[in-house]
Design a protein around this motif. Structure first.
Motif, PDB file in Angstrom:
ATOM      1  N   MET A   1      36.124  33.289  50.409  1.00 17.38           N
ATOM      2  CA  MET A   1      35.981  33.605  49.103  1.00 17.38           C
ATOM      3  C   MET A   1      34.497  33.805  48.682  1.00 17.38           C
ATOM      4  O   MET A   1      33.763  33.332  49.539  1.00 17.38           O
ATOM      5  N   ILE A   2      34.532  34.599  47.883  1.00 19.26           N
ATOM      6  CA  ILE A   2      33.091  35.201  47.328  1.00 19.26           C
ATOM      7  C   ILE A   2      32.809  34.647  46.056  1.00 19.26           C
ATOM      8  O   ILE A   2      33.692  34.970  45.146  1.00 19.26           O
ATOM      9  N   THR A   3      31.653  33.917  46.001  1.00 19.33           N
ATOM     10  CA  THR A   3      31.255  33.382  44.385  1.00 19.33           C
ATOM     11  C   THR A   3      30.134  34.283  44.013  1.00 19.33           C
ATOM     12  O   THR A   3      28.831  33.843  44.545  1.00 19.33           O
ATOM     13  N   PRO A   4      29.850  35.145  43.288  1.00 19.24           N
ATOM     14  CA  PRO A   4      28.857  35.568  42.571  1.00 19.24           C
ATOM     15  C   PRO A   4      28.051  34.785  42.251  1.00 19.24           C
ATOM     16  O   PRO A   4      28.334  33.779  41.501  1.00 19.24           O
ATOM     17  N   ARG A   5      26.658  35.098  42.275  1.00 21.71           N
ATOM     18  CA  ARG A   5      25.774  34.183  41.615  1.00 21.71           C
ATOM     19  C   ARG A   5      25.556  34.561  40.107  1.00 21.71           C
ATOM     20  O   ARG A   5      25.848  35.754  39.579  1.00 21.71           O
ATOM     21  N   ALA A  35      42.584  36.879  42.618  1.00 24.12           N
ATOM     22  CA  ALA A  35      43.563  35.888  42.712  1.00 24.12           C
ATOM     23  C   ALA A  35      43.672  35.183  41.296  1.00 24.12           C
ATOM     24  O   ALA A  35      42.608  34.843  40.726  1.00 24.12           O
ATOM     25  N   PRO A  36      44.869  34.919  40.689  1.00 24.29           N
ATOM     26  CA  PRO A  36      44.833  34.323  39.325  1.00 24.29           C
ATOM     27  C   PRO A  36      44.386  32.879  39.573  1.00 24.29           C
ATOM     28  O   PRO A  36      44.724  32.029  40.399  1.00 24.29           O
ATOM     29  N   THR A  37      43.821  32.466  38.705  1.00 25.32           N
ATOM     30  CA  THR A  37      43.076  31.159  38.726  1.00 25.32           C
ATOM     31  C   THR A  37      43.525  30.002  37.694  1.00 25.32           C
ATOM     32  O   THR A  37      43.390  29.001  37.644  1.00 25.32           O
ATOM     33  N   THR A  38      44.440  30.728  36.454  1.00 19.05           N
ATOM     34  CA  THR A  38      44.890  29.566  35.387  1.00 19.05           C
ATOM     35  C   THR A  38      46.412  29.958  35.561  1.00 19.05           C
ATOM     36  O   THR A  38      46.842  31.194  35.468  1.00 19.05           O
ATOM     37  N   LEU A  39      47.281  28.981  35.586  1.00 23.56           N
ATOM     38  CA  LEU A  39      48.623  28.916  35.333  1.00 23.56           C
ATOM     39  C   LEU A  39      48.937  28.375  34.376  1.00 23.56           C
ATOM     40  O   LEU A  39      49.028  27.009  34.172  1.00 23.56           O
ATOM     41  N   ARG A  40      49.697  28.874  33.097  1.00 21.99           N
ATOM     42  CA  ARG A  40      50.070  28.321  31.766  1.00 21.99           C
ATOM     43  C   ARG A  40      51.532  28.051  32.273  1.00 21.99           C
ATOM     44  O   ARG A  40      52.345  28.609  32.526  1.00 21.99           O
TER      45      ARG A  40
END
Length: 54
Positions: A1-5, A35-40
């Motif tokens: 996983m890449i998390t930009p600053r 990837a989607p991070t929210t699922l309604r």
């Protein structure tokens, strides 16, 4: 996983697939999408009828 600053530039990624040699060399570049991070999900209610057979 890449998390930009925070405040950094966007991050772009792709995957390169290649095969063959000489004139038969083939390659393709496939973008990697987030990837989607929210699922309604639909609203639900408390009900005993779901447990009672008809």
């Amino acid at each position: 996983m890449i998390t930009p600053r925070p405040g950094s530039a966007p991050v772009y990624a792709s995957r390169v697939l290649a095969t063959g040699k000489g004139d038969g060399y083939l390659f393709t570049v496939l973008p990697i999408v987030p990837a989607p991070t929210t699922l309604r999900l639909p609203d639900t209610a408390d009900s005993q009828t779901a447990l009672t057979p008809n």
